[in-house]
Motif scaffolding. Structure first.
Motif, PDB file in Angstrom:
ATOM      1  N   THR A 203       1.003   3.839  13.385  1.00 16.30           N
ATOM      2  CA  THR A 203       1.953   3.284  12.428  1.00 16.30           C
ATOM      3  C   THR A 203       1.535   3.614  11.001  1.00 16.30           C
ATOM      4  OG1 THR A 203       0.779   1.165  12.323  1.00 16.30           O
ATOM      5  CG2 THR A 203       2.553   1.368  13.941  1.00 16.30           C
ATOM      6  N   SER A 204       2.532   3.697  10.119  1.00 12.24           N
ATOM      7  CA  SER A 204       2.299   3.916   8.696  1.00 12.24           C
ATOM      8  C   SER A 204       3.479   3.350   7.935  1.00 12.24           C
ATOM      9  CB  SER A 204       2.139   5.414   8.394  1.00 12.24           C
ATOM     10  OG  SER A 204       3.321   6.123   8.764  1.00 12.24           O
ATOM     11  N   SER A 205       3.299   3.088   6.637  1.00 12.32           N
ATOM     12  CA  SER A 205       4.370   2.573   5.788  1.00 12.32           C
ATOM     13  C   SER A 205       4.839   3.658   4.841  1.00 12.32           C
ATOM     14  CB  SER A 205       3.890   1.356   4.990  1.00 12.32           C
ATOM     15  OG  SER A 205       3.568   0.286   5.847  1.00 12.32           O
ATOM     16  N   THR A 206       6.139   3.694   4.573  1.00  9.40           N
ATOM     17  CA  THR A 206       6.708   4.698   3.688  1.00  9.40           C
ATOM     18  C   THR A 206       7.788   4.062   2.835  1.00  9.40           C
ATOM     19  OG1 THR A 206       7.776   6.880   3.599  1.00  9.40           O
ATOM     20  CG2 THR A 206       8.430   5.417   5.385  1.00  9.40           C
TER      21      THR A 206
ATOM     22  N   ARG B 158       9.323   0.566   4.540  1.00 11.21           N
ATOM     23  CA  ARG B 158       9.481   0.309   5.966  1.00 11.21           C
ATOM     24  C   ARG B 158       8.307   0.873   6.750  1.00 11.21           C
ATOM     25  NH1 ARG B 158      14.958   2.634   7.221  1.00 11.21           N
ATOM     26  NH2 ARG B 158      15.394   2.084   5.057  1.00 11.21           N
ATOM     27  N   VAL B 159       8.208   0.470   8.018  1.00  8.09           N
ATOM     28  CA  VAL B 159       7.140   0.924   8.911  1.00  8.09           C
ATOM     29  C   VAL B 159       7.672   2.067   9.778  1.00  8.09           C
ATOM     30  CG1 VAL B 159       5.575   0.288  10.791  1.00  8.09           C
ATOM     31  CG2 VAL B 159       6.051  -1.340   8.958  1.00  8.09           C
ATOM     32  N   VAL B 160       6.875   3.128   9.896  1.00  9.27           N
ATOM     33  CA  VAL B 160       7.215   4.274  10.745  1.00  9.27           C
ATOM     34  C   VAL B 160       6.243   4.295  11.925  1.00  9.27           C
ATOM     35  CG1 VAL B 160       7.423   6.780  10.865  1.00  9.27           C
ATOM     36  CG2 VAL B 160       8.080   5.576   8.776  1.00  9.27           C
ATOM     37  N   VAL B 161       6.792   4.366  13.130  1.00  7.25           N
ATOM     38  CA  VAL B 161       5.987   4.474  14.346  1.00  7.25           C
ATOM     39  C   VAL B 161       6.030   5.928  14.796  1.00  7.25           C
ATOM     40  CG1 VAL B 161       5.614   3.612  16.677  1.00  7.25           C
ATOM     41  CG2 VAL B 161       6.614   2.107  14.951  1.00  7.25           C
ATOM     42  N   SER B 162       4.868   6.579  14.835  1.00  9.35           N
ATOM     43  CA  SER B 162       4.793   8.011  15.138  1.00  9.35           C
ATOM     44  C   SER B 162       4.164   8.239  16.513  1.00  9.35           C
ATOM     45  CB  SER B 162       3.971   8.744  14.066  1.00  9.35           C
ATOM     46  OG  SER B 162       4.525   8.531  12.784  1.00  9.35           O
TER      47      SER B 162
ATOM     48  N   VAL C  58       0.841  -1.191   0.000  1.00 11.61           N
ATOM     49  CA  VAL C  58       0.000   0.000   0.000  1.00 11.61           C
ATOM     50  C   VAL C  58       0.879   1.246   0.000  1.00 11.61           C
ATOM     51  CG1 VAL C  58      -1.793   1.276   1.220  1.00 11.61           C
ATOM     52  CG2 VAL C  58      -1.817  -1.222   1.236  1.00 11.61           C
ATOM     53  N   GLU C  59       0.556   2.155  -0.909  1.00 15.02           N
ATOM     54  CA  GLU C  59       1.248   3.450  -0.965  1.00 15.02           C
ATOM     55  C   GLU C  59       0.200   4.558  -0.828  1.00 15.02           C
ATOM     56  OE1 GLU C  59       4.066   6.101  -3.951  1.00 15.02           O
ATOM     57  OE2 GLU C  59       3.469   4.078  -4.496  1.00 15.02           O
ATOM     58  N   VAL C  60       0.353   5.402   0.166  1.00 12.81           N
ATOM     59  CA  VAL C  60      -0.588   6.492   0.412  1.00 12.81           C
ATOM     60  C   VAL C  60      -0.275   7.641  -0.530  1.00 12.81           C
ATOM     61  CG1 VAL C  60      -1.519   8.094   2.101  1.00 12.81           C
ATOM     62  CG2 VAL C  60      -0.836   5.806   2.815  1.00 12.81           C
ATOM     63  N   LEU C  61      -1.183   7.904  -1.468  1.00 10.91           N
ATOM     64  CA  LEU C  61      -0.982   8.993  -2.428  1.00 10.91           C
ATOM     65  C   LEU C  61      -1.487  10.334  -1.892  1.00 10.91           C
ATOM     66  CD1 LEU C  61      -2.103   7.143  -5.695  1.00 10.91           C
ATOM     67  CD2 LEU C  61       0.210   7.411  -4.787  1.00 10.91           C
ATOM     68  N   GLN C  62      -2.522  10.290  -1.059  1.00  4.25           N
ATOM     69  CA  GLN C  62      -3.092  11.536  -0.548  1.00  4.25           C
ATOM     70  C   GLN C  62      -3.794  11.277   0.779  1.00  4.25           C
ATOM     71  OE1 GLN C  62      -5.319  14.415  -3.154  1.00  4.25           O
ATOM     72  NE2 GLN C  62      -7.050  13.816  -1.888  1.00  4.25           N
ATOM     73  N   LEU C  63      -3.463  12.047   1.778  1.00  7.21           N
ATOM     74  CA  LEU C  63      -4.127  11.933   3.069  1.00  7.21           C
ATOM     75  C   LEU C  63      -5.464  12.677   3.023  1.00  7.21           C
ATOM     76  CD1 LEU C  63      -1.102  12.526   5.465  1.00  7.21           C
ATOM     77  CD2 LEU C  63      -2.227  10.369   4.965  1.00  7.21           C
ATOM     78  N   PRO C  64      -6.437  12.255   3.814  1.00  7.28           N
ATOM     79  CA  PRO C  64      -7.739  12.934   3.782  1.00  7.28           C
ATOM     80  C   PRO C  64      -7.640  14.351   4.352  1.00  7.28           C
ATOM     81  CG  PRO C  64      -7.672  11.309   5.535  1.00  7.28           C
ATOM     82  CD  PRO C  64      -6.423  11.122   4.737  1.00  7.28           C
ATOM     83  N   LYS C  65      -8.416  15.275   3.762  1.00  7.42           N
ATOM     84  CA  LYS C  65      -8.469  16.663   4.219  1.00  7.42           C
ATOM     85  C   LYS C  65      -9.913  16.994   4.581  1.00  7.42           C
ATOM     86  CE  LYS C  65      -4.660  18.049   1.154  1.00  7.42           C
ATOM     87  NZ  LYS C  65      -4.274  18.962   0.057  1.00  7.42           N
TER      88      LYS C  65
END
Length: 281
Positions: A249-252, A259-263, A32-39
């Motif tokens: 968490t999110s993937s980038t 990889r996984v990013v923990v925010s 999964v690749e996030v192209l746009q976050l919700p606004k």
């Protein structure tokens, strides 16, 4: 061959769920690749849905090998049979009993039980052929999983060749098995392939690492990233921390360096009503 589809939704999770439902795949089978976050916009203006790109692998089918036509061989004439005179029968004393022959080794067990389910038999047949081409001998244990899928465990001497580096070969075997068994079927059946309990041990190790990373994120109040992982291992991290309070968490990144990013999630301060001051007469 890699393909992808793009989906939108109110949230990122809604967009991913819509893509998985259309593809009939599980979360660990895709990237999964996030192209746009919700606004949310302001007063309804400028709002935009979340948009994701879901990539999945479609293996190419090998071309069939050409069939060579064999010419029929000429029938050979039978050799003449010589008739010999019967040899005279000699009368001898009773012979001593012959020594017992050595016990032969038992024949190997059949590849599949007679009363095995049709789904199990199809999975076993594909894996047996694949392992034979790889030159690996392994026992195949198949069971029904609680979530409705099928679990397979391979056991043998040379399981390192089956698992591969960080389970990459095992993931490829699982992906090929799912593709071959589910091809042409209306109902998708998820098949999990393991070798000597590698996945359960790896999941336990990843979950422990995820909790330690979450503790560091809460301590230092900043985002931290894991090393690059495949989609299956990233799914384990996301699942382990989905209910962990204070982090998300999110993937980038792009495969194979995704990889996984923990925010860190800043806690919301509760609003308190200040007591009104009273004027004393």
């Amino acid at each position: 061959m890699e393909k992808y589809i793009e989906k939108t939704g109110r949230t990122t999770d809604d967009a991913i769920a819509a893509a998985l439902a259309e593809l009939h795949l599980e979360r660990e089978d895709v990237t999964v690749e996030v192209l746009q976050l919700p606004k949310t916009g302001f007063l309804g203006f400028g709002a935009a849905p979340a948009k994701v790109r879901v990539s999945y692998q479609v293996p190419e089918e090998p071309a069939p090998a050409p069939v060579k036509e064999e010419r029929p061989q000429k029938a050979e004439k039978p050799a003449p049979v010589k008739t010999e005179k019967p040899a005279p029968v000699k009368t001898e004393k009773a012979e001593k009993p012959a020594k017992a022959e050595k016990a032969e080794k038992p024949a190997p067990a059949p590849a599949a039980p007679v009363d095995e389910e049709a789904e199990f038999a199809e999975v076993r047949a594909f894996l047996a052929g694949l392992l034979e081409h790889m030159g690996v001998k392994a026992g195949i244990e198949i069971r029904r999983r609680e979530n409705g899928g099928i679990g397979v465990n391979l056991a043998g001497d040379n399981m390192g060749a089956i698992i591969g580096r960080r389970g990459e070969t095992l993931d490829a075997i699982q992906h090929l098995t799912n593709y071959a068994v589910n091809k042409g079927n209306d109902k998708h059946m998820h098949i999990s392939v393991d070798a000597e309990g590698y996945r359960s041990k790896r999941e336990e190790s990843l979950a422990h690492s995820a909790e330690k990373m979450a503790e560091k994120v809460l301590k230092y109040k900043r985002s931290m990233a894991f090393e690059p992982m495949n989609s299956y291992e990233r799914h384990v991290i996301h699942t382990a921390l989905q209910n962990y309070e204070g982090v998300t968490t999110s993937s980038t990144g792009v495969e194979p360096n995704r990889r996984v990013v923990v925010s860190y999630v800043k806690p919301e301060t509760p609003k308190t009503n200040k007591p009104q001051s009273r004027e004393w007469a």
